[in-house]
Design a protein around this motif. Sequence first.
Motif, PDB file in Angstrom:
ATOM      1  N   LEU A  21      18.503   8.841 -24.510  1.00  0.00           N
ATOM      2  CA  LEU A  21      19.366   7.678 -24.317  1.00  0.00           C
ATOM      3  C   LEU A  21      20.752   8.100 -23.845  1.00  0.00           C
ATOM      4  CD1 LEU A  21      18.398   5.606 -27.493  1.00  0.00           C
ATOM      5  CD2 LEU A  21      17.818   5.061 -25.133  1.00  0.00           C
ATOM      6  N   CYS A  22      21.258   9.196 -24.392  1.00  0.00           N
ATOM      7  CA  CYS A  22      22.613   9.629 -24.045  1.00  0.00           C
ATOM      8  C   CYS A  22      22.699  10.181 -22.627  1.00  0.00           C
ATOM      9  CB  CYS A  22      23.100  10.676 -25.044  1.00  0.00           C
ATOM     10  SG  CYS A  22      23.546  10.001 -26.662  1.00  0.00           S
ATOM     11  N   ASP A  23      21.677  10.903 -22.181  1.00  0.00           N
ATOM     12  CA  ASP A  23      21.750  11.476 -20.829  1.00  0.00           C
ATOM     13  C   ASP A  23      20.956  10.665 -19.808  1.00  0.00           C
ATOM     14  OD1 ASP A  23      19.072  12.155 -21.182  1.00  0.00           O
ATOM     15  OD2 ASP A  23      19.463  14.268 -21.568  1.00  0.00           O
ATOM     16  N   LYS A  24      20.547   9.430 -20.237  1.00  0.00           N
ATOM     17  CA  LYS A  24      19.856   8.499 -19.333  1.00  0.00           C
ATOM     18  C   LYS A  24      18.614   9.125 -18.710  1.00  0.00           C
ATOM     19  CE  LYS A  24      24.042   5.871 -18.295  1.00  0.00           C
ATOM     20  NZ  LYS A  24      23.712   4.841 -19.294  1.00  0.00           N
ATOM     21  N   ARG A  25      17.906   9.928 -19.516  1.00  0.00           N
ATOM     22  CA  ARG A  25      16.655  10.508 -19.049  1.00  0.00           C
ATOM     23  C   ARG A  25      15.617   9.401 -18.844  1.00  0.00           C
ATOM     24  NH1 ARG A  25      14.486  14.591 -23.225  1.00  0.00           N
ATOM     25  NH2 ARG A  25      16.757  14.825 -23.395  1.00  0.00           N
ATOM     26  N   HIS A  26      14.755   9.576 -17.878  1.00  0.00           N
ATOM     27  CA  HIS A  26      13.805   8.523 -17.542  1.00  0.00           C
ATOM     28  C   HIS A  26      12.447   8.694 -18.215  1.00  0.00           C
ATOM     29  CE1 HIS A  26      16.008   6.146 -14.535  1.00  0.00           C
ATOM     30  NE2 HIS A  26      16.658   7.268 -14.323  1.00  0.00           N
ATOM     31  N   SER A  27      12.199   9.828 -18.844  1.00  0.00           N
ATOM     32  CA  SER A  27      10.919   9.992 -19.531  1.00  0.00           C
ATOM     33  C   SER A  27      11.023  11.108 -20.558  1.00  0.00           C
ATOM     34  CB  SER A  27       9.798  10.309 -18.533  1.00  0.00           C
ATOM     35  OG  SER A  27      10.022  11.562 -17.910  1.00  0.00           O
ATOM     36  N   LEU A  28      10.164  11.035 -21.535  1.00  0.00           N
ATOM     37  CA  LEU A  28      10.021  12.106 -22.504  1.00  0.00           C
ATOM     38  C   LEU A  28       8.647  11.994 -23.143  1.00  0.00           C
ATOM     39  CD1 LEU A  28      11.974  11.407 -25.812  1.00  0.00           C
ATOM     40  CD2 LEU A  28      11.801   9.704 -24.025  1.00  0.00           C
ATOM     41  N   GLU A  29       8.167  13.116 -23.656  1.00  0.00           N
ATOM     42  CA  GLU A  29       6.860  13.147 -24.290  1.00  0.00           C
ATOM     43  C   GLU A  29       7.004  13.653 -25.716  1.00  0.00           C
ATOM     44  OE1 GLU A  29       3.706  15.124 -22.304  1.00  0.00           O
ATOM     45  OE2 GLU A  29       4.015  14.090 -20.392  1.00  0.00           O
ATOM     46  N   HIS A  30       6.078  13.195 -26.551  1.00  0.00           N
ATOM     47  CA  HIS A  30       6.052  13.637 -27.939  1.00  0.00           C
ATOM     48  C   HIS A  30       4.608  13.875 -28.333  1.00  0.00           C
ATOM     49  CE1 HIS A  30       6.649  12.732 -32.477  1.00  0.00           C
ATOM     50  NE2 HIS A  30       6.801  14.017 -32.223  1.00  0.00           N
ATOM     51  N   HIS A  31       4.316  15.096 -28.767  1.00  0.00           N
ATOM     52  CA  HIS A  31       2.967  15.457 -29.174  1.00  0.00           C
ATOM     53  C   HIS A  31       2.895  15.543 -30.689  1.00  0.00           C
ATOM     54  CE1 HIS A  31       1.788  16.575 -25.028  1.00  0.00           C
ATOM     55  NE2 HIS A  31       3.037  17.007 -24.927  1.00  0.00           N
ATOM     56  N   TRP A  32       1.862  14.942 -31.236  1.00  0.00           N
ATOM     57  CA  TRP A  32       1.607  15.092 -32.669  1.00  0.00           C
ATOM     58  C   TRP A  32       0.095  15.112 -32.881  1.00  0.00           C
ATOM     59  CZ3 TRP A  32       3.959  16.933 -36.622  1.00  0.00           C
ATOM     60  CH2 TRP A  32       3.418  16.752 -37.894  1.00  0.00           C
ATOM     61  N   LYS A  33      -0.392  16.264 -33.371  1.00  0.00           N
ATOM     62  CA  LYS A  33      -1.824  16.478 -33.535  1.00  0.00           C
ATOM     63  C   LYS A  33      -2.528  16.220 -32.204  1.00  0.00           C
ATOM     64  CE  LYS A  33      -1.855  15.895 -38.508  1.00  0.00           C
ATOM     65  NZ  LYS A  33      -2.408  15.180 -39.679  1.00  0.00           N
ATOM     66  N   ASN A  34      -3.451  15.268 -32.133  1.00  0.00           N
ATOM     67  CA  ASN A  34      -4.145  15.017 -30.863  1.00  0.00           C
ATOM     68  C   ASN A  34      -3.595  13.797 -30.146  1.00  0.00           C
ATOM     69  OD1 ASN A  34      -5.096  13.046 -32.589  1.00  0.00           O
ATOM     70  ND2 ASN A  34      -7.207  13.133 -31.816  1.00  0.00           N
ATOM     71  N   ARG A  35      -2.378  13.390 -30.511  1.00  0.00           N
ATOM     72  CA  ARG A  35      -1.768  12.216 -29.901  1.00  0.00           C
ATOM     73  C   ARG A  35      -0.630  12.643 -28.964  1.00  0.00           C
ATOM     74  NH1 ARG A  35      -2.747  10.688 -35.291  1.00  0.00           N
ATOM     75  NH2 ARG A  35      -0.595  10.920 -36.018  1.00  0.00           N
ATOM     76  N   ARG A  36      -0.675  12.120 -27.768  1.00  0.00           N
ATOM     77  CA  ARG A  36       0.342  12.416 -26.757  1.00  0.00           C
ATOM     78  C   ARG A  36       1.042  11.108 -26.398  1.00  0.00           C
ATOM     79  NH1 ARG A  36      -0.781  13.048 -20.695  1.00  0.00           N
ATOM     80  NH2 ARG A  36       1.170  13.818 -19.811  1.00  0.00           N
ATOM     81  N   TRP A  37       2.258  10.961 -26.887  1.00  0.00           N
ATOM     82  CA  TRP A  37       3.041   9.758 -26.648  1.00  0.00           C
ATOM     83  C   TRP A  37       3.931   9.974 -25.431  1.00  0.00           C
ATOM     84  CZ3 TRP A  37       1.941   5.585 -29.613  1.00  0.00           C
ATOM     85  CH2 TRP A  37       1.359   5.794 -30.869  1.00  0.00           C
ATOM     86  N   ILE A  38       3.884   9.046 -24.504  1.00  0.00           N
ATOM     87  CA  ILE A  38       4.697   9.137 -23.286  1.00  0.00           C
ATOM     88  C   ILE A  38       5.668   7.962 -23.258  1.00  0.00           C
ATOM     89  CG2 ILE A  38       4.706   9.193 -20.769  1.00  0.00           C
ATOM     90  CD1 ILE A  38       1.883  10.308 -20.874  1.00  0.00           C
ATOM     91  N   TRP A  39       6.953   8.291 -23.255  1.00  0.00           N
ATOM     92  CA  TRP A  39       8.013   7.292 -23.141  1.00  0.00           C
ATOM     93  C   TRP A  39       8.529   7.329 -21.711  1.00  0.00           C
ATOM     94  CZ3 TRP A  39      10.813   5.137 -27.634  1.00  0.00           C
ATOM     95  CH2 TRP A  39      10.239   5.500 -28.858  1.00  0.00           C
ATOM     96  N   SER A  40       8.634   6.178 -21.074  1.00  0.00           N
ATOM     97  CA  SER A  40       9.175   6.126 -19.714  1.00  0.00           C
ATOM     98  C   SER A  40      10.153   4.964 -19.611  1.00  0.00           C
ATOM     99  CB  SER A  40       8.057   5.982 -18.685  1.00  0.00           C
ATOM    100  OG  SER A  40       7.235   4.864 -18.974  1.00  0.00           O
ATOM    101  N   ARG A  41      11.250   5.233 -18.957  1.00  0.00           N
ATOM    102  CA  ARG A  41      12.298   4.242 -18.761  1.00  0.00           C
ATOM    103  C   ARG A  41      12.184   3.676 -17.350  1.00  0.00           C
ATOM    104  NH1 ARG A  41      18.231   4.331 -20.554  1.00  0.00           N
ATOM    105  NH2 ARG A  41      17.887   6.446 -21.269  1.00  0.00           N
ATOM    106  N   THR A  42      12.121   2.366 -17.247  1.00  0.00           N
ATOM    107  CA  THR A  42      11.991   1.728 -15.944  1.00  0.00           C
ATOM    108  C   THR A  42      13.314   1.160 -15.443  1.00  0.00           C
ATOM    109  OG1 THR A  42      11.371  -0.378 -16.974  1.00  0.00           O
ATOM    110  CG2 THR A  42       9.596   1.131 -16.366  1.00  0.00           C
ATOM    111  N   ALA A  43      14.363   1.246 -16.284  1.00  0.00           N
ATOM    112  CA  ALA A  43      15.687   0.750 -15.889  1.00  0.00           C
ATOM    113  C   ALA A  43      16.717   1.804 -16.230  1.00  0.00           C
ATOM    114  CB  ALA A  43      16.003  -0.568 -16.573  1.00  0.00           C
ATOM    115  N   ALA A  44      17.807   1.835 -15.503  1.00  0.00           N
ATOM    116  CA  ALA A  44      18.868   2.825 -15.742  1.00  0.00           C
ATOM    117  C   ALA A  44      19.596   2.533 -17.032  1.00  0.00           C
ATOM    118  CB  ALA A  44      19.839   2.814 -14.587  1.00  0.00           C
TER     119      ALA A  44
END
Length: 237
Positions: free
Chosen positions: A214-237
């Motif tokens: 949020l602070c560096d206005k990144r447009h995506s990030l991923e988070h892995h936990w066990k066999n779960r792959r969460w993908i966060w993507s920002r569609t607005a600045a």
Amino acid sequence: MQFRIDQWRAWAPGLDSTDDWRAWCRAPVPLTDAQQQPDVDFLPALQRRRLSRLARMLFHVAWPLAEGHTALPLVFASRHGDTPRTLALLDELARGEPLSPTQFSLSVHNATIGLWSILRGDTSEMSALAAEGDGLEQALLEAGTLLGEGAPAVLLVLAEELPPALYAPHVDDVPFPYAVALLLTPGDDWRLQLHVGSGPRTDWPHALNLLRALCDKRHSLEHHWKNRRWIWSRTAA
């Protein structure tokens, strides 16, 4: 699911303002816990004395975001909960001492949101979750359900207290006490997707990594936990 992060607020020892967090996010380092207490002077003194530091963290970050909302659903997530208070109760049990009914009632996982409901006079739907390492995403799914049912906004708070030293060999995912509050509203600024997959563990708890995004206005990030792959993507600045 899609959503908008309308506002956010966070606290950790020595970090409170947005500028504090932006500086930390540029160069994240472990923080020294000197048992600082978040400011909750907006509460009556009698009520402040009943709050543990975990509860104070929730009130401190969430109260400003709730201003102007007479009815605001709340989702609270904490993997470990109020470990200092529960350990104190277990110690009393081990010594054969009677438990304080007040301390016991305040130790349960949903006690803090019960106090929140009482002190704000808000009877909106509220949930307390104890999820694993992807507790932020699990709480977001709960909040997204509330938005989907028509709630104009939902308050999500994730907080972790630094566990007592006795738990140090078993709890390695809380580098310092912290709380993050998100005011979520309907929108398509952010998208969260879940896939099957594994990956490396991140250096910081995911709630803190989200703050960095949020602070560096990144447009995506991923988070892995066990066999779960969460993908966060920002569609607005």
